[in-house]
Design a protein around this motif. Sequence first.
Motif, PDB file in Angstrom:
ATOM      1  N   ALA A  74       0.832  -1.188   0.000  1.00  0.00           N
ATOM      2  CA  ALA A  74       0.000   0.000   0.000  1.00  0.00           C
ATOM      3  C   ALA A  74       0.870   1.241   0.000  1.00  0.00           C
ATOM      4  O   ALA A  74       1.932   1.290   0.631  1.00  0.00           O
ATOM      5  N   GLY A  75       0.399   2.273  -0.735  1.00  0.00           N
ATOM      6  CA  GLY A  75       1.120   3.522  -0.768  1.00  0.00           C
ATOM      7  C   GLY A  75       0.260   4.639  -0.240  1.00  0.00           C
ATOM      8  O   GLY A  75      -0.914   4.440   0.111  1.00  0.00           O
ATOM      9  N   VAL A  76       0.814   5.833  -0.158  1.00  0.00           N
ATOM     10  CA  VAL A  76       0.054   7.005   0.255  1.00  0.00           C
ATOM     11  C   VAL A  76      -0.887   7.393  -0.885  1.00  0.00           C
ATOM     12  O   VAL A  76      -0.476   7.442  -2.045  1.00  0.00           O
ATOM     13  N   ILE A  77      -2.126   7.640  -0.523  1.00  0.00           N
ATOM     14  CA  ILE A  77      -3.127   8.008  -1.522  1.00  0.00           C
ATOM     15  C   ILE A  77      -3.490   9.475  -1.338  1.00  0.00           C
ATOM     16  O   ILE A  77      -3.752   9.933  -0.218  1.00  0.00           O
ATOM     17  N   GLN A  78      -3.527  10.197  -2.445  1.00  0.00           N
ATOM     18  CA  GLN A  78      -3.941  11.590  -2.406  1.00  0.00           C
ATOM     19  C   GLN A  78      -5.085  11.799  -3.392  1.00  0.00           C
ATOM     20  O   GLN A  78      -5.090  11.230  -4.487  1.00  0.00           O
ATOM     21  N   ALA A  81     -10.404  25.120  -1.585  1.00  0.00           N
ATOM     22  CA  ALA A  81     -10.042  23.783  -2.050  1.00  0.00           C
ATOM     23  C   ALA A  81      -9.727  22.906  -0.850  1.00  0.00           C
ATOM     24  O   ALA A  81      -9.223  23.387   0.172  1.00  0.00           O
ATOM     25  N   THR A  82     -10.050  21.624  -0.977  1.00  0.00           N
ATOM     26  CA  THR A  82      -9.724  20.659   0.066  1.00  0.00           C
ATOM     27  C   THR A  82      -8.978  19.494  -0.552  1.00  0.00           C
ATOM     28  O   THR A  82      -9.471  18.860  -1.490  1.00  0.00           O
ATOM     29  N   LEU A  83      -7.782  19.252  -0.046  1.00  0.00           N
ATOM     30  CA  LEU A  83      -6.960  18.146  -0.514  1.00  0.00           C
ATOM     31  C   LEU A  83      -6.969  17.060   0.559  1.00  0.00           C
ATOM     32  O   LEU A  83      -6.891  17.363   1.746  1.00  0.00           O
ATOM     33  N   LYS A  84      -7.024  15.808   0.107  1.00  0.00           N
ATOM     34  CA  LYS A  84      -7.086  14.704   1.050  1.00  0.00           C
ATOM     35  C   LYS A  84      -5.873  13.797   0.921  1.00  0.00           C
ATOM     36  O   LYS A  84      -5.331  13.605  -0.166  1.00  0.00           O
ATOM     37  N   CYS A  85      -5.511  13.221   2.047  1.00  0.00           N
ATOM     38  CA  CYS A  85      -4.350  12.342   2.090  1.00  0.00           C
ATOM     39  C   CYS A  85      -4.685  11.131   2.962  1.00  0.00           C
ATOM     40  O   CYS A  85      -5.158  11.279   4.087  1.00  0.00           O
ATOM     41  N   TYR A  86      -4.409   9.946   2.424  1.00  0.00           N
ATOM     42  CA  TYR A  86      -4.622   8.708   3.165  1.00  0.00           C
ATOM     43  C   TYR A  86      -3.260   8.047   3.342  1.00  0.00           C
ATOM     44  O   TYR A  86      -2.684   7.543   2.370  1.00  0.00           O
ATOM     45  N   PRO A  87      -2.729   8.050   4.565  1.00  0.00           N
ATOM     46  CA  PRO A  87      -1.370   7.519   4.771  1.00  0.00           C
ATOM     47  C   PRO A  87      -1.349   6.006   4.656  1.00  0.00           C
ATOM     48  O   PRO A  87      -2.389   5.339   4.616  1.00  0.00           O
ATOM     49  N   ILE A  88      -0.150   5.477   4.606  1.00  0.00           N
ATOM     50  CA  ILE A  88       0.027   4.030   4.602  1.00  0.00           C
ATOM     51  C   ILE A  88      -0.502   3.486   5.930  1.00  0.00           C
ATOM     52  O   ILE A  88      -0.266   4.100   6.985  1.00  0.00           O
ATOM     53  N   PRO A  89      -1.208   2.364   5.910  1.00  0.00           N
ATOM     54  CA  PRO A  89      -1.744   1.808   7.159  1.00  0.00           C
ATOM     55  C   PRO A  89      -0.681   1.658   8.241  1.00  0.00           C
ATOM     56  O   PRO A  89       0.452   1.265   7.967  1.00  0.00           O
TER      57      PRO A  89
END
Lengths: 113, 111
Positions: free
Chosen positions: A2-6, A19-27
């Motif tokens: 899994a990688g970081v998702i933006q 604007a809103t930017l989202k980031c989903y880190p590595i578990p």
Amino acid sequence: AAGVIQSPRHLIKEKRETATLKCYPIPRHDTVYWYQQGPGQDPQFLISFYEKMQSDKGSIPDRFSAQQFSDYHSELNMSSLELGDSALYFCASSQPSGSYEQYFGPGTRLTVT
Amino acid sequence: LAKTTQPISMDSYEGQEVNITCSHNNIATNDYITWYQQFPSQGPRFIIQGYKTKVTNEVASLFIPADRKSSTLSLPRVSLSDTAVYYCLVWVSGGYQKVTFGTGTKLQVIP
């Protein structure tokens, strides 16, 4: 792995919009960093969060705010957008304290017109 | 945070070894040194980290002298795909710290 998702990957906004930017880190990564990289420039640190608390602050304008949620994802909120905000915005995450390796996401390219 | 200084650009022919030196004169006792690689429009990618002497992994070596005021990233036998910007960063022990990317070194590999 899994990688970081933006998300989104690309965003076009007009001046003075938000604007809103989202980031989903590595578990299981507990630290999130935000960077801004203008055309031809080096990445500039904006802000970081550790265990959902702001851990450090860099050159983030007052028009920007960010937070990390209970599921560790983070959002960067940008208001009153200016032409100079056009840049690549990277999110990175790292493992629990003691690791010096940041894993960067693919970035969100924000264009302000 | 320790300030880092690197050459702005370097050219190298394919197959050669490339050494990029970073100066960090005010590095503190607990600081670690890391290097990142960045391709255009992509996020930086971690290459290697070290505290002192020599560290080697599958892609690079990192040499740090005893006074730790500088470090050298060594890339063996570079290829065209190694053309990128390379950044030297200094971290305070503990991990979650403000990270300052200095001016990286733009490496151009020539066929």
